[in-house]
Design a protein around this motif. Sequence first.
Motif, mmCIF file in Angstrom:
data_model
loop_
_atom_site.group_PDB
_atom_site.id
_atom_site.type_symbol
_atom_site.label_atom_id
_atom_site.label_comp_id
_atom_site.label_asym_id
_atom_site.label_seq_id
_atom_site.Cartn_x
_atom_site.Cartn_y
_atom_site.Cartn_z
ATOM 1 N N PRO A 1 34.981 12.377 25.495
ATOM 2 C CA PRO A 1 33.642 12.791 25.048
ATOM 3 C C PRO A 1 32.707 11.619 24.771
ATOM 4 O O PRO A 1 31.494 11.814 24.645
ATOM 5 C CB PRO A 1 33.941 13.563 23.760
ATOM 6 C CG PRO A 1 35.213 12.987 23.262
ATOM 7 C CD PRO A 1 36.009 12.616 24.474
ATOM 8 N N ARG A 2 33.261 10.409 24.693
ATOM 9 C CA ARG A 2 32.428 9.229 24.427
ATOM 10 C C ARG A 2 32.123 8.431 25.693
ATOM 11 O O ARG A 2 31.484 7.379 25.605
ATOM 12 C CB ARG A 2 33.111 8.340 23.382
ATOM 13 C CG ARG A 2 33.183 8.987 22.007
ATOM 14 C CD ARG A 2 33.739 8.028 20.969
ATOM 15 N NE ARG A 2 33.656 8.595 19.624
ATOM 16 C CZ ARG A 2 34.587 9.352 19.067
ATOM 17 N NH1 ARG A 2 35.688 9.626 19.751
ATOM 18 N NH2 ARG A 2 34.441 9.834 17.846
ATOM 19 N N ALA A 3 32.582 8.912 26.829
ATOM 20 C CA ALA A 3 32.236 8.271 28.104
ATOM 21 C C ALA A 3 30.901 8.823 28.571
ATOM 22 O O ALA A 3 30.827 9.797 29.335
ATOM 23 C CB ALA A 3 33.332 8.517 29.140
ATOM 24 N N CYS A 4 29.826 8.224 28.098
ATOM 25 C CA CYS A 4 28.482 8.747 28.323
ATOM 26 C C CYS A 4 27.723 7.842 29.297
ATOM 27 O O CYS A 4 27.918 6.618 29.317
ATOM 28 C CB CYS A 4 27.712 8.846 27.007
ATOM 29 S SG CYS A 4 28.593 9.801 25.738
ATOM 30 N N ASP A 5 26.845 8.448 30.075
ATOM 31 C CA ASP A 5 26.006 7.729 31.027
ATOM 32 C C ASP A 5 24.616 8.351 30.970
ATOM 33 O O ASP A 5 24.444 9.539 31.268
ATOM 34 C CB ASP A 5 26.596 7.836 32.436
ATOM 35 C CG ASP A 5 25.855 6.959 33.444
ATOM 36 O OD1 ASP A 5 24.869 6.293 33.052
ATOM 37 O OD2 ASP A 5 26.270 6.943 34.614
ATOM 38 N N LEU A 6 23.628 7.555 30.593
ATOM 39 C CA LEU A 6 22.271 8.081 30.469
ATOM 40 C C LEU A 6 21.710 8.571 31.798
ATOM 41 O O LEU A 6 20.750 9.349 31.809
ATOM 42 C CB LEU A 6 21.351 7.011 29.884
ATOM 43 C CG LEU A 6 21.569 6.693 28.394
ATOM 44 C CD1 LEU A 6 20.667 5.552 27.958
ATOM 45 C CD2 LEU A 6 21.316 7.929 27.544
ATOM 46 N N GLN B 1 22.547 12.451 25.784
ATOM 47 C CA GLN B 1 23.023 11.090 25.973
ATOM 48 C C GLN B 1 23.911 10.939 27.200
ATOM 49 O O GLN B 1 24.474 9.872 27.431
ATOM 50 C CB GLN B 1 23.786 10.623 24.738
ATOM 51 C CG GLN B 1 22.923 10.565 23.484
ATOM 52 C CD GLN B 1 23.715 10.139 22.266
ATOM 53 O OE1 GLN B 1 24.942 10.105 22.298
ATOM 54 N NE2 GLN B 1 23.005 9.822 21.185
ATOM 55 N N GLY B 2 24.052 11.986 27.989
ATOM 56 C CA GLY B 2 24.867 11.917 29.192
ATOM 57 C C GLY B 2 26.349 12.085 28.939
ATOM 58 O O GLY B 2 27.169 11.660 29.765
ATOM 59 N N CYS B 3 26.732 12.706 27.817
ATOM 60 C CA CYS B 3 28.143 12.956 27.501
ATOM 61 C C CYS B 3 28.544 14.341 27.977
ATOM 62 O O CYS B 3 27.726 15.275 27.964
ATOM 63 C CB CYS B 3 28.385 12.835 25.994
ATOM 64 S SG CYS B 3 27.807 11.290 25.263
ATOM 65 N N ASP B 4 29.789 14.472 28.390
ATOM 66 C CA ASP B 4 30.287 15.751 28.886
ATOM 67 C C ASP B 4 30.315 16.780 27.756
ATOM 68 O O ASP B 4 30.925 16.560 26.704
ATOM 69 C CB ASP B 4 31.683 15.574 29.472
ATOM 70 C CG ASP B 4 32.220 16.862 30.059
ATOM 71 O OD1 ASP B 4 31.593 17.402 30.985
ATOM 72 O OD2 ASP B 4 33.258 17.350 29.589
ATOM 73 N N ILE B 5 29.651 17.911 27.962
ATOM 74 C CA ILE B 5 29.530 18.923 26.903
ATOM 75 C C ILE B 5 30.878 19.591 26.631
ATOM 76 O O ILE B 5 31.230 19.858 25.475
ATOM 77 C CB ILE B 5 28.458 19.959 27.291
ATOM 78 C CG1 ILE B 5 27.079 19.294 27.347
ATOM 79 C CG2 ILE B 5 28.447 21.125 26.310
ATOM 80 C CD1 ILE B 5 25.967 20.215 27.790
ATOM 81 N N TRP B 6 31.646 19.881 27.673
ATOM 82 C CA TRP B 6 32.937 20.536 27.471
ATOM 83 C C TRP B 6 33.876 19.659 26.654
ATOM 84 O O TRP B 6 34.510 20.129 25.710
ATOM 85 C CB TRP B 6 33.562 20.887 28.816
ATOM 86 C CG TRP B 6 35.007 21.269 28.733
ATOM 87 C CD1 TRP B 6 36.080 20.507 29.091
ATOM 88 C CD2 TRP B 6 35.544 22.492 28.230
ATOM 89 N NE1 TRP B 6 37.254 21.178 28.860
ATOM 90 C CE2 TRP B 6 36.958 22.410 28.330
ATOM 91 C CE3 TRP B 6 34.981 23.665 27.709
ATOM 92 C CZ2 TRP B 6 37.802 23.440 27.926
ATOM 93 C CZ3 TRP B 6 35.825 24.691 27.314
ATOM 94 C CH2 TRP B 6 37.199 24.579 27.424
#
Length: 306
Positions: free
Chosen positions: A68-73, A91-96
Amino acid sequence: MPETTPPTTAKIPAPKTTRIAVPQKRQSPWRMLLRRPLFWMAAVILLVMLSFAVAPAPFAGLFGNGDPRACDLANSKVESAPGHPFGFDLQGCDIWAGAVYGAQASISVGLLATSIALAIALIMGLIAGMGGRAADWVVSRLTEVFLGFPFLLAAIVVLNMLGTRSVLTVGVVLGVFGWPMMARLMRASVRSVAGADHVLAARTMGLGTGRIIARYVVPNAVQPVLLLATLTIGGVIVAESTLTYLGIGLSSPAISWGLQIAAGSRVFQTSPHVLVLPSVMLALTVLAVVALGEELRSVFDPRERR
């Protein structure tokens, strides 16, 4: 010759048969509970959510990247992508993945706060119910003082004074202010059990107060309090989400449904998918807890079985 009347044959009434009422065997409460579809629906939902909370990593990675913290804007507010069927947040983080990991914090706060409130309620209820008039008066006044403070308002005031707001601190604060209603119920239950024949017989036999409380009073008085505690878990989860939505509950780097709902509400008009999944998970969990508590109360409470 005089007229003779034919003899009349009187009808002898048949003997009345008396029906003996055979007492029906009372069904076990657990058997009654297992026959209720609503119980199974609530139990399955809670089992899934508890699985998310205990071991989130396998479930978060069902569709792809489960961090969940692997985010990409560059993926900000994208509705769906391969491996990310529920899309990305602001923030581009996976919602699931965030919703699965959010179950851990939200459910942990609910269980921790309810456990603390239940422990305080059991102690206070036993003191008020078994300690005499003076102890009953002190506990009753203390309970009224805590009831005088609105639950959320008291939590807001205390949490604002704390520097860090983690699962532990939020759970402790909600638990400290969540015990009065359970304590009142425990007091009433203890007082009703303390006057029972088996408790009076134990006293005449010379058993100590501690042994009477542990062996006779607590096992017979704790059941309604446990049923109320089951319903309290859902209320605490909602309270945590409300405080987090207001910016007073959990804070980053924690991951919870309240934080996701707070972030999704800011972009709901343009990207409603950000808000849907955590809201649905929160609603399903609370409804399942409430339904399970109601089913347990309707089965185990003698007043509901009449």
